[in-house]
Design a protein around this motif. Structure first.
Motif, mmCIF file in Angstrom:
data_model
loop_
_atom_site.group_PDB
_atom_site.id
_atom_site.type_symbol
_atom_site.label_atom_id
_atom_site.label_comp_id
_atom_site.label_asym_id
_atom_site.label_seq_id
_atom_site.Cartn_x
_atom_site.Cartn_y
_atom_site.Cartn_z
ATOM 1 N N GLY A 1 0.815 -1.200 0.000
ATOM 2 C CA GLY A 1 0.000 0.000 0.000
ATOM 3 C C GLY A 1 0.853 1.256 0.000
ATOM 4 N N ALA A 2 0.184 2.384 -0.009
ATOM 5 C CA ALA A 2 0.859 3.684 -0.009
ATOM 6 C C ALA A 2 0.570 4.393 1.308
ATOM 7 C CB ALA A 2 0.366 4.532 -1.176
ATOM 8 N N ARG A 3 1.472 5.282 1.690
ATOM 9 C CA ARG A 3 1.302 6.071 2.910
ATOM 10 C C ARG A 3 1.041 7.513 2.508
ATOM 11 N NH1 ARG A 3 2.882 5.571 8.423
ATOM 12 N NH2 ARG A 3 3.490 7.573 9.335
ATOM 13 N N HIS A 4 0.006 8.103 3.096
ATOM 14 C CA HIS A 4 -0.358 9.495 2.845
ATOM 15 C C HIS A 4 -0.259 10.218 4.183
ATOM 16 C CE1 HIS A 4 -1.991 8.130 -1.024
ATOM 17 N NE2 HIS A 4 -2.455 7.107 -0.326
ATOM 18 N N GLU A 5 0.478 11.318 4.219
ATOM 19 C CA GLU A 5 0.700 12.036 5.464
ATOM 20 C C GLU A 5 0.196 13.465 5.368
ATOM 21 O OE1 GLU A 5 4.616 11.656 7.144
ATOM 22 O OE2 GLU A 5 4.882 9.689 6.217
ATOM 23 N N GLY A 6 -0.519 13.891 6.410
ATOM 24 C CA GLY A 6 -1.027 15.252 6.498
ATOM 25 C C GLY A 6 -2.444 15.373 5.958
ATOM 26 N N ARG A 7 -3.148 16.382 6.447
ATOM 27 C CA ARG A 7 -4.548 16.596 6.098
ATOM 28 C C ARG A 7 -4.770 16.719 4.595
ATOM 29 N NH1 ARG A 7 -8.245 20.113 4.820
ATOM 30 N NH2 ARG A 7 -10.319 19.929 5.744
ATOM 31 N N ILE A 8 -3.937 17.488 3.928
ATOM 32 C CA ILE A 8 -4.131 17.737 2.497
ATOM 33 C C ILE A 8 -3.992 16.436 1.697
ATOM 34 C CG2 ILE A 8 -3.177 18.907 0.477
ATOM 35 C CD1 ILE A 8 -2.540 21.278 2.382
ATOM 36 N N ALA A 9 -2.948 15.670 1.983
ATOM 37 C CA ALA A 9 -2.733 14.405 1.261
ATOM 38 C C ALA A 9 -3.843 13.404 1.552
ATOM 39 C CB ALA A 9 -1.377 13.811 1.634
ATOM 40 N N CYS A 10 -4.262 13.324 2.816
ATOM 41 C CA CYS A 10 -5.322 12.374 3.184
ATOM 42 C C CYS A 10 -6.657 12.780 2.572
ATOM 43 C CB CYS A 10 -5.420 12.259 4.708
ATOM 44 S SG CYS A 10 -3.960 11.475 5.456
ATOM 45 N N LEU A 11 -6.964 14.057 2.630
ATOM 46 C CA LEU A 11 -8.219 14.532 2.033
ATOM 47 C C LEU A 11 -8.229 14.291 0.526
ATOM 48 C CD1 LEU A 11 -10.954 15.903 2.303
ATOM 49 C CD2 LEU A 11 -9.774 18.114 2.133
ATOM 50 N N ALA A 12 -7.107 14.517 -0.131
ATOM 51 C CA ALA A 12 -7.029 14.289 -1.579
ATOM 52 C C ALA A 12 -7.273 12.817 -1.909
ATOM 53 C CB ALA A 12 -5.668 14.743 -2.112
ATOM 54 N N ARG A 13 -6.638 11.920 -1.163
ATOM 55 C CA ARG A 13 -6.807 10.486 -1.434
ATOM 56 C C ARG A 13 -8.233 10.032 -1.219
ATOM 57 N NH1 ARG A 13 -6.859 6.355 -4.293
ATOM 58 N NH2 ARG A 13 -6.519 4.352 -3.287
ATOM 59 N N TRP A 14 -8.794 10.385 -0.061
ATOM 60 C CA TRP A 14 -10.163 9.960 0.228
ATOM 61 C C TRP A 14 -11.180 10.645 -0.680
ATOM 62 C CZ3 TRP A 14 -9.343 10.012 6.183
ATOM 63 C CH2 TRP A 14 -8.906 8.740 6.598
ATOM 64 N N SER A 15 -10.929 11.882 -1.053
ATOM 65 C CA SER A 15 -11.854 12.581 -1.966
ATOM 66 C C SER A 15 -11.886 11.898 -3.324
ATOM 67 C CB SER A 15 -11.455 14.048 -2.119
ATOM 68 O OG SER A 15 -11.670 14.749 -0.922
ATOM 69 N N GLN A 16 -10.715 11.436 -3.779
ATOM 70 C CA GLN A 16 -10.636 10.712 -5.045
ATOM 71 C C GLN A 16 -11.505 9.456 -4.987
ATOM 72 O OE1 GLN A 16 -6.870 8.788 -5.641
ATOM 73 N NE2 GLN A 16 -7.112 8.732 -7.869
ATOM 74 N N LEU A 17 -11.385 8.703 -3.915
ATOM 75 C CA LEU A 17 -12.162 7.463 -3.777
ATOM 76 C C LEU A 17 -13.649 7.744 -3.567
ATOM 77 C CD1 LEU A 17 -9.778 5.380 -1.500
ATOM 78 C CD2 LEU A 17 -10.305 4.976 -3.914
ATOM 79 N N ALA A 18 -13.953 8.665 -2.673
ATOM 80 C CA ALA A 18 -15.362 8.968 -2.372
ATOM 81 C C ALA A 18 -16.085 9.526 -3.592
ATOM 82 C CB ALA A 18 -15.460 9.946 -1.205
ATOM 83 N N GLY A 19 -15.386 10.278 -4.415
ATOM 84 C CA GLY A 19 -16.006 10.887 -5.583
ATOM 85 C C GLY A 19 -16.134 9.974 -6.785
ATOM 86 N N ASP A 20 -15.591 8.784 -6.715
ATOM 87 C CA ASP A 20 -15.616 7.852 -7.841
ATOM 88 C C ASP A 20 -16.967 7.138 -7.899
ATOM 89 O OD1 ASP A 20 -15.273 5.834 -9.725
ATOM 90 O OD2 ASP A 20 -13.270 5.273 -9.008
ATOM 91 N N ALA A 21 -17.828 7.591 -8.804
ATOM 92 C CA ALA A 21 -19.174 7.021 -8.935
ATOM 93 C C ALA A 21 -19.141 5.594 -9.479
ATOM 94 C CB ALA A 21 -20.037 7.909 -9.832
ATOM 95 N N GLY A 22 -18.004 5.146 -9.980
ATOM 96 C CA GLY A 22 -17.874 3.776 -10.466
ATOM 97 C C GLY A 22 -17.668 2.763 -9.344
#
Length: 131
Positions: free
Chosen positions: A57-78
């Protein structure tokens, strides 16, 4: 949705938010594909240990990186995210889920997130899935 809760009533700010409220809102963001629900849930010092890429897996550190990763997944309608009841142990939620990416029976995977919450925000999340 949770099997054990630690708070009653609406939260007035993030610090007053109980862990069950954080997990419910986190799950809702993925279920309805609304990354905006994540905005106030992530602490500045948040760290994610992601399920991908294999094997570690990958490691994401800090609010901005974590929000970007989760936003990408949460926003994926597929992706179709189905949370299962979480168990709460102090500041740690064990939150199982199923994610689907297609119509066939095998177009899915089961997994679990270990999510640590402090001060009403997520400070750590480790994702694991069945192979």
């Amino acid at each position: 949705m949770l099997s054990n809760t630690q708070g009653d009533g609406p939260a007035t700010d993030a610090a007053d938010r109980a862990i069950d409220e954080v997990i419910d809102r986190y799950n809702e963001a993925f279920h309805v594909h609304d990354p905006a629900l994540l905005e106030d849930l992530i602490a500045d010092e948040c760290v994610i240990e992601d399920t991908n890429p294999a094997p570690d897996g990958a490691r994401h550190e800090g609010r901005i990186a974590c929000l970007a990763r989760w936003s990408q997944l949460a926003g994926d309608a597929g992706l179709s995210f189905s949370p299962e009841p979480a168990e709460i142990f102090g500041d740690l939620a064990v939150a199982p889920w199923i994610v689907r990416w297609g119509p066939r029976e095998n177009d899915r995977v089961r997994g679990v997130n270990l999510i640590r919450v402090r001060g009403g925000r997520i400070v750590e999340a480790r994702g694991y899935m069945k192979a």
